[in-house]
Design a protein around this motif. Structure first.
Motif, PDB file in Angstrom:
ATOM      1  N   LYS A 109     -24.316  61.018  53.867  1.00  0.00           N
ATOM      2  CA  LYS A 109     -24.358  61.865  52.786  1.00  0.00           C
ATOM      3  C   LYS A 109     -24.973  61.081  51.644  1.00  0.00           C
ATOM      4  O   LYS A 109     -25.960  61.316  50.897  1.00  0.00           O
ATOM      5  CB  LYS A 109     -23.280  62.805  52.630  1.00  0.00           C
ATOM      6  CG  LYS A 109     -23.133  63.899  53.686  1.00  0.00           C
ATOM      7  CD  LYS A 109     -22.109  64.653  53.150  1.00  0.00           C
ATOM      8  CE  LYS A 109     -21.797  65.661  54.362  1.00  0.00           C
ATOM      9  NZ  LYS A 109     -20.353  66.712  53.957  1.00  0.00           N
ATOM     10  N   ALA A 110     -24.197  60.198  51.346  1.00  0.00           N
ATOM     11  CA  ALA A 110     -24.847  59.115  50.042  1.00  0.00           C
ATOM     12  C   ALA A 110     -26.086  58.566  50.230  1.00  0.00           C
ATOM     13  O   ALA A 110     -26.836  58.462  49.455  1.00  0.00           O
ATOM     14  CB  ALA A 110     -23.426  57.964  49.814  1.00  0.00           C
ATOM     15  N   LYS A 113     -28.703  61.074  49.865  1.00  0.00           N
ATOM     16  CA  LYS A 113     -29.029  61.426  48.597  1.00  0.00           C
ATOM     17  C   LYS A 113     -29.988  60.276  47.849  1.00  0.00           C
ATOM     18  O   LYS A 113     -30.838  60.736  47.225  1.00  0.00           O
ATOM     19  CB  LYS A 113     -27.710  61.501  47.783  1.00  0.00           C
ATOM     20  CG  LYS A 113     -27.776  61.965  46.376  1.00  0.00           C
ATOM     21  CD  LYS A 113     -26.423  62.044  45.881  1.00  0.00           C
ATOM     22  CE  LYS A 113     -26.332  62.870  44.622  1.00  0.00           C
ATOM     23  NZ  LYS A 113     -27.028  62.002  43.284  1.00  0.00           N
ATOM     24  N   GLU A 117     -33.230  61.808  46.874  1.00  0.00           N
ATOM     25  CA  GLU A 117     -33.248  62.340  45.424  1.00  0.00           C
ATOM     26  C   GLU A 117     -33.692  60.903  44.708  1.00  0.00           C
ATOM     27  O   GLU A 117     -34.627  61.111  43.777  1.00  0.00           O
ATOM     28  CB  GLU A 117     -32.168  62.733  44.840  1.00  0.00           C
ATOM     29  CG  GLU A 117     -31.605  63.828  45.841  1.00  0.00           C
ATOM     30  CD  GLU A 117     -30.279  64.672  45.113  1.00  0.00           C
ATOM     31  OE1 GLU A 117     -29.678  64.051  44.343  1.00  0.00           O
ATOM     32  OE2 GLU A 117     -29.888  65.462  45.746  1.00  0.00           O
ATOM     33  N   ASP A 118     -33.365  59.540  44.987  1.00  0.00           N
ATOM     34  CA  ASP A 118     -33.719  58.583  44.095  1.00  0.00           C
ATOM     35  C   ASP A 118     -35.326  58.024  44.734  1.00  0.00           C
ATOM     36  O   ASP A 118     -35.956  57.593  43.723  1.00  0.00           O
ATOM     37  CB  ASP A 118     -32.725  57.543  44.232  1.00  0.00           C
ATOM     38  CG  ASP A 118     -31.361  57.866  43.600  1.00  0.00           C
ATOM     39  OD1 ASP A 118     -31.252  58.956  42.944  1.00  0.00           O
ATOM     40  OD2 ASP A 118     -30.298  57.115  44.065  1.00  0.00           O
ATOM     41  N   TRP A 173     -32.959  68.643  53.723  1.00  0.00           N
ATOM     42  CA  TRP A 173     -32.048  68.182  52.776  1.00  0.00           C
ATOM     43  C   TRP A 173     -31.781  69.063  51.631  1.00  0.00           C
ATOM     44  O   TRP A 173     -30.600  69.371  51.161  1.00  0.00           O
ATOM     45  CB  TRP A 173     -32.482  66.991  52.130  1.00  0.00           C
ATOM     46  CG  TRP A 173     -31.537  66.349  50.914  1.00  0.00           C
ATOM     47  CD1 TRP A 173     -31.979  66.308  49.820  1.00  0.00           C
ATOM     48  CD2 TRP A 173     -30.330  65.674  50.836  1.00  0.00           C
ATOM     49  NE1 TRP A 173     -31.283  65.796  48.849  1.00  0.00           N
ATOM     50  CE2 TRP A 173     -30.098  65.402  49.671  1.00  0.00           C
ATOM     51  CE3 TRP A 173     -29.410  65.601  52.019  1.00  0.00           C
ATOM     52  CZ2 TRP A 173     -28.873  64.817  49.353  1.00  0.00           C
ATOM     53  CZ3 TRP A 173     -28.146  64.759  51.678  1.00  0.00           C
ATOM     54  CH2 TRP A 173     -27.921  64.748  50.323  1.00  0.00           C
ATOM     55  N   ARG A 174     -32.731  69.661  51.109  1.00  0.00           N
ATOM     56  CA  ARG A 174     -32.786  70.559  49.960  1.00  0.00           C
ATOM     57  C   ARG A 174     -32.022  71.774  50.297  1.00  0.00           C
ATOM     58  O   ARG A 174     -31.184  72.260  49.493  1.00  0.00           O
ATOM     59  CB  ARG A 174     -34.083  70.861  49.281  1.00  0.00           C
ATOM     60  CG  ARG A 174     -34.853  69.985  48.550  1.00  0.00           C
ATOM     61  CD  ARG A 174     -35.929  70.385  47.632  1.00  0.00           C
ATOM     62  NE  ARG A 174     -36.914  71.203  48.614  1.00  0.00           N
ATOM     63  CZ  ARG A 174     -37.915  70.411  49.201  1.00  0.00           C
ATOM     64  NH1 ARG A 174     -38.212  69.517  49.015  1.00  0.00           N
ATOM     65  NH2 ARG A 174     -38.673  71.308  49.769  1.00  0.00           N
ATOM     66  N   ARG A 177     -28.104  70.792  50.201  1.00  0.00           N
ATOM     67  CA  ARG A 177     -27.951  70.548  49.060  1.00  0.00           C
ATOM     68  C   ARG A 177     -27.550  71.794  48.318  1.00  0.00           C
ATOM     69  O   ARG A 177     -26.585  71.871  47.507  1.00  0.00           O
ATOM     70  CB  ARG A 177     -28.836  69.692  48.359  1.00  0.00           C
ATOM     71  CG  ARG A 177     -28.393  69.184  46.998  1.00  0.00           C
ATOM     72  CD  ARG A 177     -29.544  68.819  45.909  1.00  0.00           C
ATOM     73  NE  ARG A 177     -30.669  69.808  46.134  1.00  0.00           N
ATOM     74  CZ  ARG A 177     -31.782  69.276  45.441  1.00  0.00           C
ATOM     75  NH1 ARG A 177     -32.238  68.323  45.748  1.00  0.00           N
ATOM     76  NH2 ARG A 177     -32.781  70.431  45.488  1.00  0.00           N
TER      77      ARG A 177
END
Length: 180
Positions: A109-110, A113, A117-118, A173-174, A177
């Motif tokens: 999960k990390a 992300k 996201e990054d 993913w969205r 989340r």
């Protein structure tokens, strides 16, 4: 909870201590390394990594946030800024006492992300040997979908290993989340 921190030369001895036999090394890294794992091969592995803006690979250690204990290793490589894609690789819950406690899920999960996201990626994939059913379950729980199987892709001793290809897309993913 798991947090990812960049893997550095100070982390080499611990990773080397986790990789105690040729089968584990091949399961973890495919053909990238030869047994035994060495500090010089890990130094090569880190060359040009861990620059979020420029590198095509990010290499992490997984840290249990409550205790500060390093419990695993994971990388996000093959970063293609043109195709907005990357590949999760070299996933290892190295601390055997941490297995079965959600560490793998926390790591995945990390890294997802970071990728979505990054880095603003569209697709993240991975390959896992078909006999690693615990890892496959972990990846499915994190929302990755099976794309297919590459049969007999790697020879280990007298047997062949098949690779399950899995992936997640940005919209998936969205959706995950946003459910939280």
């Amino acid at each position: 909870m798991i947090q990812l921190e960049y893997f550095t030369p100070a982390d080499f001895p611990q990773l080397i201590s986790w990789i105690h036999d040729p089968q584990l090394l091949q399961s973890w890294s495919g053909a990238l390394f030869s047994f035994p794992l060495t500090e010089s091969s890990l130094a090569w592995y880190l060359e040009g990594t861990n620059d979020l803006q420029e590198s095509d690979a990010l290499v992490y250690k997984a840290v249990e946030s409550k205790t500060g204990e390093v419990v695993g290793h994971i990388s996000l490589g093959g970063i293609s800024r043109k195709n907005n894609s990357a590949r999760i690789s070299r996933v290892l819950v190295g601390n055997t006492t941490a297995r079965g406690r959600g560490v793998c899920q926390g790591m995945i999960k990390a890294i997802l992300k970071i990728g979505f996201e990054d880095l603003g990626l569209h697709r993240i994939d991975l390959g896992v040997y078909d006999f690693n059913t615990a890892a496959i379950r972990c990846y499915e729980k994190c929302g990755l979908k099976q794309d297919g199987i590459m049969r007999d892709i790697l020879k280990h001793g007298n047997e062949y290993w098949s690779l399950v290809e899995m992936s997640m897309l940005e919209h998936e993913w969205r959706e995950l989340r946003d459910k939280k």
